[in-house]
Design an enzyme around this catalytic site. Structure first.
Site, PDB file in Angstrom:
ATOM      1  N   HIS A 429       8.271   9.242  -1.849  1.00  0.00           N
ATOM      2  CA  HIS A 429       6.710   9.484  -1.080  1.00  0.00           C
ATOM      3  C   HIS A 429       6.108   8.336  -1.680  1.00  0.00           C
ATOM      4  CE1 HIS A 429       3.356  12.161  -0.241  1.00  0.00           C
ATOM      5  NE2 HIS A 429       2.730  11.230  -1.127  1.00  0.00           N
ATOM      6  N   GLU A 430       5.826   8.059  -3.071  1.00  0.00           N
ATOM      7  CA  GLU A 430       5.072   6.965  -3.621  1.00  0.00           C
ATOM      8  C   GLU A 430       5.659   5.632  -3.101  1.00  0.00           C
ATOM      9  OE1 GLU A 430       2.461   7.931  -4.868  1.00  0.00           O
ATOM     10  OE2 GLU A 430       2.768  10.081  -5.311  1.00  0.00           O
ATOM     11  N   HIS A 433       3.907   5.050   0.280  1.00  0.00           N
ATOM     12  CA  HIS A 433       2.547   4.468   0.094  1.00  0.00           C
ATOM     13  C   HIS A 433       2.543   3.019  -0.225  1.00  0.00           C
ATOM     14  CE1 HIS A 433       0.231   8.067   0.603  1.00  0.00           C
ATOM     15  NE2 HIS A 433       0.818   8.669  -0.812  1.00  0.00           N
ATOM     16  N   HIS A 436       3.193   0.971   2.607  1.00  0.00           N
ATOM     17  CA  HIS A 436       1.826   0.720   3.347  1.00  0.00           C
ATOM     18  C   HIS A 436       0.956  -0.171   2.892  1.00  0.00           C
ATOM     19  CE1 HIS A 436      -1.516   3.475   5.430  1.00  0.00           C
ATOM     20  NE2 HIS A 436      -1.178   2.401   6.133  1.00  0.00           N
TER      21      HIS A 436
HETATM   22 ZN    ZN Z   1       0.649  10.774  -1.258  1.00  0.00          ZN
END
Ligand code: ZN
Length: 640
Positions: A429-430, A433, A436
């Site tokens: 998940h991290e 990010h 991104h």
């Molecule tokens: Zn998040």
């Protein structure tokens, strides 16, 4: 700050009439030095912490808030931006420039630039006070997390597998204690509640966990909440909105409270029905074990683990022996290599702020992309939870500037560090990010990477979680920490089958928190809220099952109160989940989880930052609007 104010003064005193270049671009250039110091300071204060940085943060946060407001509310600056905004159509701007101007204009208005002088003064006072309260709120949670430990002697270890014991030993050593210590770090408390056969100790630990921020005395967050809410509400009303939630949602993908609440409603009742069936099974197991009382929130994880073991023949400690942190970090890297052609090279000589931090150079076919820092382990002074942040954002307004991105986790340290499957998903998940931020390819700093609407920002992170759960990922990277043997095929099958398990619990735990976030932020008189009473009445009103605890109680709900970022925005995880569930199916439809054409379209979405409308970006990736069918399927909430 002085430097930035001088730069702003030069913009507003420019005798030439306002142009995109002498005003908007000049504004983007201003404050470089402050931005550099600010991001370093806030990163260190979150990741490193400690008394000195905490004291400095208390001193500096209100000053920075005042400084920002001075710029937002500068009448001469607003006049120039307003003039440009009105002639936007005739400026021959490119798409990113037009959006930048529009958003700067809107941002000034949302901070009060169009208000009368007294209202502006009040906006500044509110902003300064909120900065103080947000800082205090976060520090109070950290204080309570550090203040509590549960020491265990050998007789208290019943049920605890080796990985929990070793985590507890490590936590004791770090605190200079003998034996075993359970802390309130999620990576220790959750396994403890899952495995400890000692119901009395589970109760004690659970009650301490949910009491963070709610102890009478100097660290009591219950006193701060009504004031924070009242200030937010007042600010929203000064700007012409009925309440803070309406203000907040006006600038979101959802567009309105009603739209966000409609999505939450779509999962709430099915989630509750599912949880009720799950509770029935827990009770059956509890009865066969001779437990005759009512199930409580400190029982759920314990009996759920027994059912998981029985239904899927899964044993959390067996699973963990296949999830070695280093291998999973490599899996996250290699997935990005296959999807986007990125490579990650360790930089062992790079200076870092803590010896546990690892630095990597990120490259693609065209060369240097950025620097990635991984700070994986829990430390007593580190903020709890998991997050991505940046030391420097990508932009190319003048010369290309590459990003420096950090991922923080709070995994329990041991040798080797073993993760749960949940931890592995958090790692991905991290890292989503992080991608991104790393893949950002924009011109202006204000549009870089994750500077997107709050209910869009969880799409890159949540979609990336899907790749850790692929059988081929597990076959390659889930290897036993002692033997190096890959996870047996049958175990992979059972692990993936078990993803449907306990979804009622997960949906209820999360959705209740998203609903209470909305309820406090559209409350007509938030200054009158008594936190404990409000919470209890609210949970009764929505029919919260007694045996499930809300994911974050208000007194330690840092998403809402340790900063404003997720206030009236906790629903964003579910909003983004509609997109990630629907979006990942694009790969399934292409018949390949690494389909190059689909990955190329995803890379465009990841590199666009805030240069385009998020729904337009999504539709360009997916080829159509999203719908909730994939979400309901993945949460196993489809109605019969
Ligand atoms: Zn998040």
């Amino acid at each position: 700050m002085t430097e930035q104010l001088a730069e702003i003064l030069a913009i507003v005193e420019n005798p030439e009439s306002p142009s995109f270049s002498n005003t908007v671009e000049a504004l983007q250039r201003a404050g470089k030095g402050l931005q550099r110091v600010r991001s370093i300071f806030y990163n260190l204060s979150a990741s490193l912490g400690g008394e000195a940085l905490e004291a400095l943060e208390r001193e500096i946060s209100p000053k920075l808030a005042q400084h920002s407001m001075r710029i937002f509310l500068d009448p001469a600056l607003f006049t120039r931006i307003e003039a440009l905004y009105k002639q936007c159509g005739s400026l021959a701007l490119e798409e990113d420039q037009a959006r930048l101007l529009e958003r700067i204009h809107m941002n000034l208005i949302r901070n009060g630039a169009a208000l009368a002088p007294e209202a502006k003064a009040r906006m500044t006072a509110i902003s300064e006070r909120l900065a103080v309260l947000h800082t205090e709120f976060g520090q109070n949670v950290l204080h309570d997390e550090k203040a509590w430990t549960l020491s265990l002697d050998d007789a208290d270890l019943e049920g605890l597998p080796e990985f929990v014991r070793s985590g507890a030993r490590q936590a004791a050593t770090e605190r200079g204690l003998d034996g075993y210590v359970i802390t309130l770090s999620r990576s220790l408390i959750e396994p403890f509640l899952t495995f400890s056969a000692r119901r009395d100790l589970r109760q004690k630990a659970y009650e301490a966990w949910i009491a963070r921020g709610a102890h009478p005395g100097p660290h009591d967050n219950r006193v701060l909440i009504p004031e924070i809410l009242a200030l937010r509400s007042e600010r929203a009303q000064l700007l012409g909105y009925a309440n803070f939630a309406a203000f907040r949602l006006a600038d979101s993908m959802a567009g309105s409270c009603e739209a966000a609440e409609a999505l939450l409603a779509e999962v709430w009742e099915p989630g509750k029905a599912k949880a009720k069936a799950e509770a029935g099974r827990l009770l059956t197991v509890a009865r066969t074990e001779g437990f005759n009382g009512q199930l409580t929130a400190w029982d759920w994880r314990y009996y759920a683990e027994k059912i998981r073991r029985a239904d899927y023949a899964l044993d959390e400690s067996e699973l963990k022996s296949y999830f070695v942190f280093d291998n999973l970090q490599q899996a996250a890297f290699d997935t990005a290599t296959r999807l986007f052609g990125l490579t990650f090279t360790p930089l062992p000589d790079m200076p870092v702020y803590h010896p546990e931090v690892r630095a990597y150079e990120v490259k693609d076919g065209a060369g240097h992309v950025g620097i990635f820092l991984a700070d994986p382990f829990a430390r007593p002074d580190k903020r709890s939870g998991a997050w991505m942040s940046s030391f420097r954002d990508q932009q190319s307004m003048e010369t290309p500037v590459s990003p420096i991105i950090v991922n923080n986790n709070n995994f329990a340290k041991s040798d080797p560090a073993l993760l749960s499957f949940d931890d592995a998903e958090t790692l991905f998940h991290e890292f989503g990010h992080a991608l991104h931020g790393l893949l950002s390819n924009v011109r202006y700093p204000a549009q870089s990477g994750t500077s997107v609407r709050q209910d869009f920002v969880e799409l890159p992170s949540q979609i990336y979680e899907h790749w850790v759960a692929l059988p081929e990922t597990l076959r390659t990277y889930a290897r036993h920490y002692k033997t190096g043997e890959p996870m047996p095929e049958a175990l992979i099958e059972r692990l993936l089958a078990a993803r449907n398990f306990n979804q009622g619990f997960g949906t209820v735990e999360y959705t209740a928190a998203a609903l209470i976030d909305m309820a406090v932020h559209n409350h007509p008189a938030p200054e009158t809220i008594d936190v404990e009473t409000f919470e209890a009445q609210f949970l009764t009103r929505i029919g919260m099952p007694a045996e499930i605890g809300i994911r974050h109680r208000l007194a330690h709900f840092q998403h809402l109160f340790a900063g404003g970022g997720y206030a009236a925005g906790y629903y964003a995880y579910m909003w983004s989940e509609v997109l990630d569930a629907d979006g990942f199916e694009a790969f399934a439809e292409a018949g390949d989880a690494f389909d190059p054409a689909t990955a190329a379209r995803l890379r465009i979405l990841l590199s666009a930052g805030d240069t385009q409308d998020p729904m337009a970006l999504y539709v360009a990736f997916r080829g159509r609007m999203p719908n909730t069918a994939a979400l309901l399927r993945s949460r196993n909430l489809e109605l019969a």
